[in-house]
Design a protein around this motif. Structure first.
Motif, PDB file in Angstrom:
ATOM      1  N   ASP A 258       0.868  -1.179   0.000  1.00 40.65           N
ATOM      2  CA  ASP A 258       0.000   0.000   0.000  1.00 40.65           C
ATOM      3  C   ASP A 258       0.904   1.228   0.000  1.00 40.65           C
ATOM      4  OD1 ASP A 258      -1.663   2.157   0.680  1.00 40.65           O
ATOM      5  OD2 ASP A 258      -3.060   0.799   1.701  1.00 40.65           O
TER       6      ASP A 258
ATOM      7  N   ASP B 285       0.251   4.429  -0.155  1.00 37.99           N
ATOM      8  CA  ASP B 285      -0.163   5.532   0.715  1.00 37.99           C
ATOM      9  C   ASP B 285       0.346   5.321   2.141  1.00 37.99           C
ATOM     10  OD1 ASP B 285      -1.478   6.822  -1.361  1.00 37.99           O
ATOM     11  OD2 ASP B 285      -3.387   5.818  -0.932  1.00 37.99           O
ATOM     12  N   VAL B 286       0.176   4.126   2.657  1.00 38.55           N
ATOM     13  CA  VAL B 286       0.650   3.832   4.019  1.00 38.55           C
ATOM     14  C   VAL B 286       2.168   3.928   4.070  1.00 38.55           C
ATOM     15  CG1 VAL B 286       0.808   2.045   5.809  1.00 38.55           C
ATOM     16  CG2 VAL B 286      -1.341   2.401   4.586  1.00 38.55           C
ATOM     17  N   PHE B 287       2.826   3.431   3.030  1.00 33.54           N
ATOM     18  CA  PHE B 287       4.289   3.473   3.022  1.00 33.54           C
ATOM     19  C   PHE B 287       4.804   4.918   3.032  1.00 33.54           C
ATOM     20  CE2 PHE B 287       8.333   3.561   0.657  1.00 33.54           C
ATOM     21  CZ  PHE B 287       9.111   2.838   1.560  1.00 33.54           C
TER      22      PHE B 287
ATOM     23  N   THR C 269       3.198   7.735   3.915  1.00 32.54           N
ATOM     24  CA  THR C 269       2.789   8.564   5.052  1.00 32.54           C
ATOM     25  C   THR C 269       3.318   8.049   6.388  1.00 32.54           C
ATOM     26  OG1 THR C 269       0.699   7.354   5.249  1.00 32.54           O
ATOM     27  CG2 THR C 269       0.694   9.370   3.921  1.00 32.54           C
ATOM     28  N   GLU C 270       3.423   6.707   6.522  1.00 34.99           N
ATOM     29  CA  GLU C 270       3.817   6.135   7.812  1.00 34.99           C
ATOM     30  C   GLU C 270       5.143   5.390   7.776  1.00 34.99           C
ATOM     31  OE1 GLU C 270       0.588   3.823   9.423  1.00 34.99           O
ATOM     32  OE2 GLU C 270      -0.895   5.136   8.498  1.00 34.99           O
ATOM     33  N   ASN C 271       5.724   5.246   6.577  1.00 37.55           N
ATOM     34  CA  ASN C 271       6.963   4.483   6.406  1.00 37.55           C
ATOM     35  C   ASN C 271       6.819   3.067   6.966  1.00 37.55           C
ATOM     36  OD1 ASN C 271       9.541   4.135   5.428  1.00 37.55           O
ATOM     37  ND2 ASN C 271      10.527   4.837   7.306  1.00 37.55           N
ATOM     38  N   TYR C 272       5.696   2.446   6.636  1.00 39.39           N
ATOM     39  CA  TYR C 272       5.374   1.116   7.137  1.00 39.39           C
ATOM     40  C   TYR C 272       4.872   0.269   5.975  1.00 39.39           C
ATOM     41  CZ  TYR C 272       3.648  -2.316  10.515  1.00 39.39           C
ATOM     42  OH  TYR C 272       3.445  -3.454  11.238  1.00 39.39           O
TER      43      TYR C 272
ATOM     44  N   VAL D  68       2.680  -2.452   4.399  1.00 40.03           N
ATOM     45  CA  VAL D  68       1.499  -3.297   4.499  1.00 40.03           C
ATOM     46  C   VAL D  68       1.032  -3.597   3.077  1.00 40.03           C
ATOM     47  CG1 VAL D  68       0.765  -2.430   6.761  1.00 40.03           C
ATOM     48  CG2 VAL D  68      -0.103  -1.349   4.686  1.00 40.03           C
TER      49      VAL D  68
ATOM     50  N   ASP E  65      -1.515  -4.061  -0.014  1.00 40.19           N
ATOM     51  CA  ASP E  65      -2.774  -3.615  -0.604  1.00 40.19           C
ATOM     52  C   ASP E  65      -3.407  -4.859  -1.210  1.00 40.19           C
ATOM     53  OD1 ASP E  65      -4.748  -1.792  -1.687  1.00 40.19           O
ATOM     54  OD2 ASP E  65      -3.796  -2.186  -3.629  1.00 40.19           O
TER      55      ASP E  65
ATOM     56  N   ARG F 124      -2.583  -7.881   6.022  1.00 35.17           N
ATOM     57  CA  ARG F 124      -1.743  -6.693   5.847  1.00 35.17           C
ATOM     58  C   ARG F 124      -0.262  -7.051   5.845  1.00 35.17           C
ATOM     59  NH1 ARG F 124      -3.926  -1.551   6.860  1.00 35.17           N
ATOM     60  NH2 ARG F 124      -2.100  -0.919   8.063  1.00 35.17           N
TER      61      ARG F 124
ATOM     62  N   GLN G  20      10.921  -2.523  10.305  1.00 33.35           N
ATOM     63  CA  GLN G  20      10.043  -1.468   9.814  1.00 33.35           C
ATOM     64  C   GLN G  20      10.708  -0.109  10.009  1.00 33.35           C
ATOM     65  OE1 GLN G  20       7.381  -1.649   8.077  1.00 33.35           O
ATOM     66  NE2 GLN G  20       6.812  -3.790   8.345  1.00 33.35           N
TER      67      GLN G  20
END
Length: 125
Positions: free
Chosen positions: A41, A43-45, A47-50, A52, A54, A82, A123
């Protein structure tokens, strides 16, 4: 003695073919799982550098990987969370010579799983 040798040779050929079919099926499922694990994903990567997964991307990548492999696998299970992709599949190998000895087919089951972020140790890295 010759019929026994021919029967053994036929079994070696058929079970060797089954082993090759298993290897091809396992390779296809491993490739599909690894490919799906690349469907992170974004967007998650960003914005959160994590990392998960998609789910839509992962499903699409499984289909693409299997179509490229050109196998006749029947996907019996596909689980995408995820953090992990798991795939189960099956196929049948039709022996050439062993059918004369009563072996009508060899059922092959394979499974594989993969995590996103291959090569990343933790992470946020």
């Amino acid at each position: 003695a010759l019929p026994v040798i021919l029967a053994l040779l036929a079994l070696v050929i058929d079970f060797g073919g089954a082993a090759m079919a298993y290897h091809r099926a396992q390779l296809a499922v491993d490739t599909a799982a690894f490919s799906a694990a690349q469907g992170i994903d974004a967007d998650v990567f960003y914005t959160e550098n994590y990392l998960v997964l998609d789910q839509d991307s992962a499903v699409r990548l499984v289909g693409q990987a299997l179509s490229i492999q050109g196998t006749d696998l029947n996907i019996t299970g596909l689980w995408i969370s995820r953090e992990r992709v798991s795939i189960q599949a099956e196929t049948d190998y039709q022996p050439i010579f062993a059918q004369f000895l009563g072996v009508s087919g060899i059922h092959i089951r394979v499974q594989s799983s993969a995590l996103p972020g291959f090569g990343i140790q933790e992470q946020g890295e």
